[in-house]
Motif scaffolding. Structure first.
Motif, short mmCIF file in Angstrom:
data_model
loop_
_atom_site.label_atom_id
_atom_site.label_comp_id
_atom_site.label_asym_id
_atom_site.label_seq_id
_atom_site.Cartn_x
_atom_site.Cartn_y
_atom_site.Cartn_z
N GLU A 111 0.81 -1.21 0.00
CA GLU A 111 0.00 0.00 0.00
C GLU A 111 0.85 1.26 0.00
O GLU A 111 0.44 2.30 -0.53
N VAL B 96 -3.14 4.89 -10.57
CA VAL B 96 -4.39 4.20 -10.89
C VAL B 96 -4.11 2.85 -11.52
O VAL B 96 -4.87 1.89 -11.32
N LYS C 167 -3.19 0.43 -8.54
CA LYS C 167 -4.44 0.03 -7.88
C LYS C 167 -5.52 1.00 -8.33
O LYS C 167 -5.31 2.22 -8.32
N ILE C 168 -6.67 0.47 -8.66
CA ILE C 168 -7.68 1.28 -9.33
C ILE C 168 -8.29 2.34 -8.42
O ILE C 168 -8.76 3.39 -8.90
N TYR C 169 -8.26 2.15 -7.10
CA TYR C 169 -9.02 3.05 -6.23
C TYR C 169 -8.55 4.51 -6.23
O TYR C 169 -9.37 5.41 -5.96
N ILE D 55 -10.60 7.79 -7.52
CA ILE D 55 -11.55 8.65 -6.80
C ILE D 55 -10.98 10.04 -6.57
O ILE D 55 -11.73 11.00 -6.34
N TYR E 145 -8.58 -6.53 -12.75
CA TYR E 145 -9.74 -5.64 -12.72
C TYR E 145 -11.07 -6.38 -12.57
O TYR E 145 -11.83 -6.12 -11.63
N HIS F 7 -12.17 -8.02 -9.18
CA HIS F 7 -12.57 -7.16 -8.06
C HIS F 7 -14.00 -6.67 -8.18
O HIS F 7 -14.58 -6.20 -7.20
#
Length: 279
Positions: free
Chosen positions: A135, A165, A168-170, A173, A243, A246
């Motif tokens: 992370e 992105v 990790k896709i989050y 936001i 992708y 998830h």
């Protein structure tokens, strides 16, 4: 003499992480309950597959970009704790970026030390990176985006955002608040599209300025370029594992929605797929 300074905070934070890293290696070697996160073993197995010229997705439960497996190949040929050192470095980079962002906002040295201490001297934060969670890599990318945008280096920040992105896709936001920040008022830019007479339409078209256009085009280009490259190497397996999985995953253990208990009770039921989607 002031005890709490940026220097003392970073010295303490680095020492804390080194001690936790060394202790974790000892605990893994001598105790039944391991210190290292199970995901770190997944990363290492995927890195081994890549090192052997295979797909990282041969390791079941590897649901990440191949870039992470490539990054951790020294786990195989150098030392198993290499990846943890990378994560710790990214962790400390986040702390340094916090200081730089606060300095640009003209906060005093003491306040910079206090706010950076919330990250650098936080044992919970240090535990995440020293256990082997990736992370901190994503956090470092996001914080670097904020710093570059603050310094009005939009193109560089856009490249980092596209990378974040992809990892990790989050972080997607954060696109909306970043686009809001890139306003004509904050950056002194002109509208990308010339104003029109209609009031409502004028507000819409003048929202598109040069900085927003650059941010969107560059970040999207980096994101899609990385995805196309990974797809060229690993095909639909990359899309499915990174992708699509998830979207349809059923996970009652890493789920903070109110549906976690129904998912657990009906895990093997056809209705659990619907519950997984709504949660």
């Amino acid at each position: 003499m002031q005890v709490l300074t940026v220097g003392t905070v970073f010295t303490g934070g680095v020492l804390l992480r080194i001690l936790m890293l060394v202790y974790g290696l000892w605990q893994d070697a001598h105790m039944t309950v391991k210190y290292t996160d199970i995901d770190y073993h997944v990363f290492t197995d995927a890195a081994r597959s890549v090192w052997m010229g295979k797909s990282p997705y041969e390791r079941s439960t590897y649901r990440y970009t191949p870039l992470l497996a490539w990054l951790l190949t020294p786990n195989i040929w150098l030392h198993p704790a290499f990846g943890k050192c990378v994560f710790i470095a990214c962790d400390c980079l986040v702390g340094w970026l916090i200081v730089r962002i606060l300095a640009a906002r003209k906060l005093s040295n003491y306040k910079r030390a206090v706010y950076s201490a919330l990250w650098m001297l936080n044992p919970y934060v240090a535990n995440i990176s020293t256990r082997g969670s990736a992370e901190s890599v994503v956090c470092a990318c996001v914080m670097a985006v904020l710093y570059e945008v603050q310094q009005k280096r939009i193109a560089r920040g856009s490249v980092l955002f596209g990378l974040a992105v992809h990892l990790k896709i989050y972080p997607i936001i954060y696109a909306v608040p970043l686009l809001v920040v890139l306003s004509n008022t904050n950056f002194g830019s002109t509208a990308y599209i010339q104003p029109v007479s209609h009031l409502l339409l004028n507000r819409v078209v003048t929202w598109f300025n040069v900085h927003r256009f650059v941010f969107f085009v560059v970040s999207a280009s980096v994101f899609f370029a990385l995805n196309i490259a990974m797809y060229a190497l690993y095909g639909m397996e990359f899309i499915d594992e990174t992708y699509v999985y998830h979207v349809s995953r059923k996970d009652h253990r890493h789920n903070y929605s109110m549906w976690f208990l129904p998912i657990y009770l009906q895990f093997y039921s056809p209705t659990s797929l619907f519950l997984g989607l709504v949660s």
